[in-house]
Scaffold this active site. Structure first.
Site, PDB file in Angstrom:
ATOM      1  N   LYS A 167       0.977  -1.454  -0.160  1.00  0.00           N
ATOM      2  CA  LYS A 167       0.117   0.002   0.049  1.00  0.00           C
ATOM      3  C   LYS A 167       0.818   1.277  -0.154  1.00  0.00           C
ATOM      4  CE  LYS A 167      -3.776  -2.227   2.666  1.00  0.00           C
ATOM      5  NZ  LYS A 167      -4.906  -2.177   1.895  1.00  0.00           N
TER       6      LYS A 167
ATOM      7  N   ARG B 296      -9.637 -12.213   1.679  1.00  0.00           N
ATOM      8  CA  ARG B 296     -10.710 -13.245   1.131  1.00  0.00           C
ATOM      9  C   ARG B 296      -9.909 -14.887   1.150  1.00  0.00           C
ATOM     10  NH1 ARG B 296     -10.565 -10.150  -4.334  1.00  0.00           N
ATOM     11  NH2 ARG B 296     -10.743  -8.754  -2.809  1.00  0.00           N
TER      12      ARG B 296
END
Length: 544
Positions: free
Chosen positions: A302, A376
């Site tokens: 990020k 996920r």
């Protein structure tokens, strides 16, 4: 083993729920009265006189209420700044909570004085009591590393000016939370809350504050070791021994998602399971939480502005820990499992690379095309474990999964994706009744799952087209590890945005889960707000 880790921040406020209004002088114990304008207008001064006399007269109170014009909220001081009446918004659309929970939280945050003792009185209908209580609790965050009281706050300075007793350094404030219940006929109920109702509010409050504290705590104080310890402490309180699978054992037992995400971190990843299995249970419910204690994005790292706040990526697991505690304390009648998928998505020599292929616990293979789509992966192992090992017929996973959730459903509503229309309706109703709002996502795997097509594995872990229902697709990735023909109920809650408000955690998800599964408890308060078995919705009747 059960000791909390060293140097834990001390609680600043003790919340105390009272069965009915207690007598107090607002000069020495400030009071904030909050309600809808229509309910405040139904009050007689005698209904609240014990909180206001001898400082406030009946005439002053009645004139103050008549002058309230909420837009969206309004408040009027009754005596100096230590006795206040406030009105929540008049309007409430079908997608809002009738309790106006978010307005209650804001009013409490902005008007409490942080003194040694004070009272908050909520004027509401019985159906809104639980949501209103949780809204008040959300205003009081536990985690703080401030070394001094915030003596520069306007409310604190007002209290000093008005000679209100201040708390001593190191002492906790005591906030009494009390209710005036308006009956359906407009009269004021004279029946106090009973012991079971007070217990329900107390354990729900502890669950909300526990979840918020974990989310607020930075990773240097809440890494996987610390989070495992939090689960062990709750297990100890409930007389439940947790199952803990950690480090290389995860790889050996086939948990390729959790292991692959967390293997680069200094503290190894973990799967932790708390199980409540009462006699006579007919159903098995599994709550699966994403517990990413920090998310750097991995090698798909990020940026400097996107990374701050990623301590909150464990919000789903934190909510499930708080909800599990409260549900068991409220006498949960069915098998209930809390599955925590804990890892730190870090950067290092052992980090997962884009192009790597992992085999998940479901047996499916995943080509990694984005290491920042890690939630996920850990959830997929969790739901597969819930299905294969725990034999759950209802599986709900909760996660701060996608930034796209905030775009799809906003900062107040979490997103619900489910294979069941009936449970979609139930979850939306639970959101309105608890104050933890939800809005539905499109469930259409036959159109969306192709976004994960891979030439070399069963699927990729990130979509090809980021403008095509991102939050729905992310949830479908998790559901694919159950199989889209899974015969049970599967629900996926993405709460990436409502997990916090500003720089503080909200404890989102605890009240929602208690309302959603309230009928499975022995608690009459939760049963009263629990979603009944839904009739087919009108749109389906018309279609048929």
């Amino acid at each position: 083993m059960w000791e909390r880790h060293a140097e834990e921040p001390k609680m600043a406020v003790d919340l105390k729920f009272n069965a009915s209004l207690t007598k107090s002088d607002p000069h020495f114990k400030p009071v904030l009265i909050i309600g809808q304008l229509k309910h405040l207008n139904l009050l007689k001064f005698s209904d609240v006189a014990c909180k206001l006399e001898p400082r406030v007269t009946e005439d002053t109170f009645n004139k103050a209420v008549s002058c309230l014009h909420p837009s969206p909220t309004d408040k009027i001081s009754l005596y100096l700044d230590v006795a206040t009446v406030a009105a929540v918004p008049l309007k409430c659309s079908r997608h809002n909570t009738p309790s106006r929970a978010h307005a209650i939280t804001r009013l409490v945050k902005n008007n409490v004085l942080n003194v040694s003792e004070e009272s908050i009185v909520i004027v509401c209908e019985k159906a809104d009591l639980f949501a209103s209580a949780c809204a008040v609790v959300r205003a009081f965050s536990l985690y703080s590393r401030k070394t001094t009281n915030n003596v520069s706050s306007p409310s604190y300075n007002r209290a000093v000016d008005q000679d209100v007793p201040m708390k001593n350094a190191g002492d906790n404030s005591v906030v009494s939370i009390e209710f005036v219940i308006i009956e359906k006929d407009g009269s004021v109920s004279e029946t106090p809350l009973d012991a079971s109702e007070l217990c329900c509010l107390e354990v729900a409050a502890k669950g909300v504050q526990l979840a918020a504290r974990i989310v607020d705590t930075p990773c240097n104080e809440m890494n996987v070791d610390h989070f495992v310890q939090e689960a062990e402490i709750i297990g100890y309180e409930l007389n439940i021994k947790p199952l803990v699978i950690r480090g290389e054992e995860l790889r050996e037992r086939g948990f390729g998602g959790i292991y692959g995400v967390g293997k680069a971190a200094a503290v190894p990843p973990a799967l932790v399971v708390l199980s409540h299995e009462p006699k006579g249970a007919q159903e098995t419910i599994a709550l699966v939480g994403k517990g990413i204690v920090y998310d750097t994005g991995g090698l798909s790292i990020k940026g400097k502005t996107a990374m701050p706040g990623m301590k909150r990526d464990c919000g789903g697991a934190a909510a499930i820990l708080g909800a599990f505690y409260a549900a068991v304390k409220c006498g949960f009648k069915e098998n209930l499992h809390a599955v925590f998928c804990m890892a730190e998505n870090s950067v290092g020599p052992n980090a997962t690379r884009p192009d790597d292929i992992h085999t998940l616990y479901s047996g499916r293979t995943v080509e990694i095309n984005n290491t920042d789509a890690e939630g996920r992966l850990v959830l997929s192992d969790g739901v597969a474990y819930a299905h294969k090992d725990l034999k759950a017929n209802i599986i709900l996973d909760m996660a701060t999964l996608t930034g796209a959730q905030g775009i799809a459903t906003g900062k107040y509503h979490g997103a619900i994706l489910t294979n069941s229309e009936e449970w979609e309706i139930k979850s939306l109703e639970a959101g309105r009744k608890s104050g933890d709002l939800l809005a539905p996502l499109v469930y259409c795997p036959e159109l969306h799952f192709s976004e994960f097509a891979s030439a070399v594995a069963d699927m990729k872990n990130s979509v090809a087209d980021r403008s095509n229902a991102q939050s729905s697709c992310a949830g479908l990735f998790v559901g694919a590890n159950l199989g889209f023909d899974y015969p049970g109920i599967w629900m996926h809650v993405d709460m990436a945005t409502p997990v916090h408000c500003g720089e503080r955690a909200t404890g989102y998800g605890v009240a929602l889960l208690l309302a959603l599964f309230g009928s499975h408890t022995n608690c009459k308060m939760l049963q009263s707000i629990a979603c009944s078995d839904s009739e087919p919705p009108p749109k389906r009747i018309c279609r048929d």
